[in-house]
Motif scaffolding. Sequence first.
Motif, PDB file in Angstrom:
ATOM      1  N   TRP A 117       0.733  -1.005  -0.040  1.00 28.00           N
ATOM      2  CA  TRP A 117      -0.039   0.142   0.210  1.00 28.00           C
ATOM      3  C   TRP A 117       0.648   0.996  -0.251  1.00 28.00           C
ATOM      4  O   TRP A 117       0.945   2.274  -0.777  1.00 28.00           O
ATOM      5  CB  TRP A 117      -1.192  -0.413   1.427  1.00 28.00           C
ATOM      6  N   GLN A 118       2.256   1.323   0.705  1.00 22.40           N
ATOM      7  CA  GLN A 118       2.879   2.346   0.840  1.00 22.40           C
ATOM      8  C   GLN A 118       3.265   2.286  -0.158  1.00 22.40           C
ATOM      9  O   GLN A 118       3.677   3.179  -1.387  1.00 22.40           O
ATOM     10  CB  GLN A 118       3.816   2.536   1.895  1.00 22.40           C
TER      11      GLN A 118
ATOM     12  N   LYS B 167       2.863   1.882  -3.024  1.00 18.93           N
ATOM     13  CA  LYS B 167       2.124   2.086  -4.751  1.00 18.93           C
ATOM     14  C   LYS B 167       0.906   3.620  -4.527  1.00 18.93           C
ATOM     15  O   LYS B 167       0.937   4.225  -5.127  1.00 18.93           O
ATOM     16  CB  LYS B 167       0.097   1.087  -4.507  1.00 18.93           C
ATOM     17  N   ARG B 168       1.000   3.831  -3.143  1.00 18.51           N
ATOM     18  CA  ARG B 168       0.350   5.445  -2.561  1.00 18.51           C
ATOM     19  C   ARG B 168       2.215   6.716  -2.945  1.00 18.51           C
ATOM     20  O   ARG B 168       1.959   7.454  -3.239  1.00 18.51           O
ATOM     21  CB  ARG B 168       0.718   5.707  -1.472  1.00 18.51           C
TER      22      ARG B 168
ATOM     23  N   SER C  61       1.826   6.802  -7.149  1.00 17.13           N
ATOM     24  CA  SER C  61       0.995   7.676  -7.239  1.00 17.13           C
ATOM     25  C   SER C  61       1.021   9.260  -6.697  1.00 17.13           C
ATOM     26  O   SER C  61       1.237  10.023  -7.053  1.00 17.13           O
ATOM     27  CB  SER C  61      -0.435   7.498  -5.989  1.00 17.13           C
ATOM     28  N   ALA C  62       1.344   9.636  -5.766  1.00 14.96           N
ATOM     29  CA  ALA C  62       2.487  10.843  -5.359  1.00 14.96           C
ATOM     30  C   ALA C  62       3.356  11.863  -6.574  1.00 14.96           C
ATOM     31  O   ALA C  62       3.334  12.767  -6.925  1.00 14.96           O
ATOM     32  CB  ALA C  62       2.736  10.757  -3.923  1.00 14.96           C
TER      33      ALA C  62
END
Length: 207
Positions: A142-143, A145-146, A149-150
């Motif tokens: 999750w981290q 992918k985040r 995206s950033a």
Amino acid sequence: VTKGKSQKAMPPRRRSTSRGPRGSSRSRKKAAKDIDSAAEIAHTLPADEVLHACGVNMAKGLTSAEAARLLEKYGRNELPKDEGDPLWKMFLAQFDDPLVKILLAAAGISLVSSVLEGTSEGLIEFSVIMTILIFNAGVGVWQEKRAESAIEALQSYNPEKAKVLRNGKVQIVMAAEVVPSDVVEVNVGDKVPADLRMVDMQSTALK
């Protein structure tokens, strides 16, 4: 085109013609008849021959219609985006860590001892360790992918741009919209948007 006296201390302003998206060139001893044939050998040819092969008008550049046609034919001036690893690969990568491997080994030992001894204590330890590791791997994915995206969001906020001569005027366009046969102006501090063939230098000195 920006006008004014060129100072000796100032680096040169260059005007070039675009040969297309960035890529490695290979020298070939043959004449260029069109854009496609000139793209790979433009650096070996005289500037006039490159301009003729690409049909470049140095005074006016491309028209909006010509630029749109070439963009449709050759595509956007950008490298293919890396799609990244699938989620299952990212999930498995979370277990490629020395500490995690030690915990996996401990969980395996607990499971084996539980089966051999016929007790439930080892099975409980195995379940607890695996639950923690799976949860940790999920948080790691999750981290990542985040973060991806950033980074993509930041890149979209500050896209690369280029100065091109179109319809007789210097315009600022997205670097991804530069097409073969575009006349590109590169000033001090500008990022070169594509593979270019320099045909004119507006400066009194080259430092």
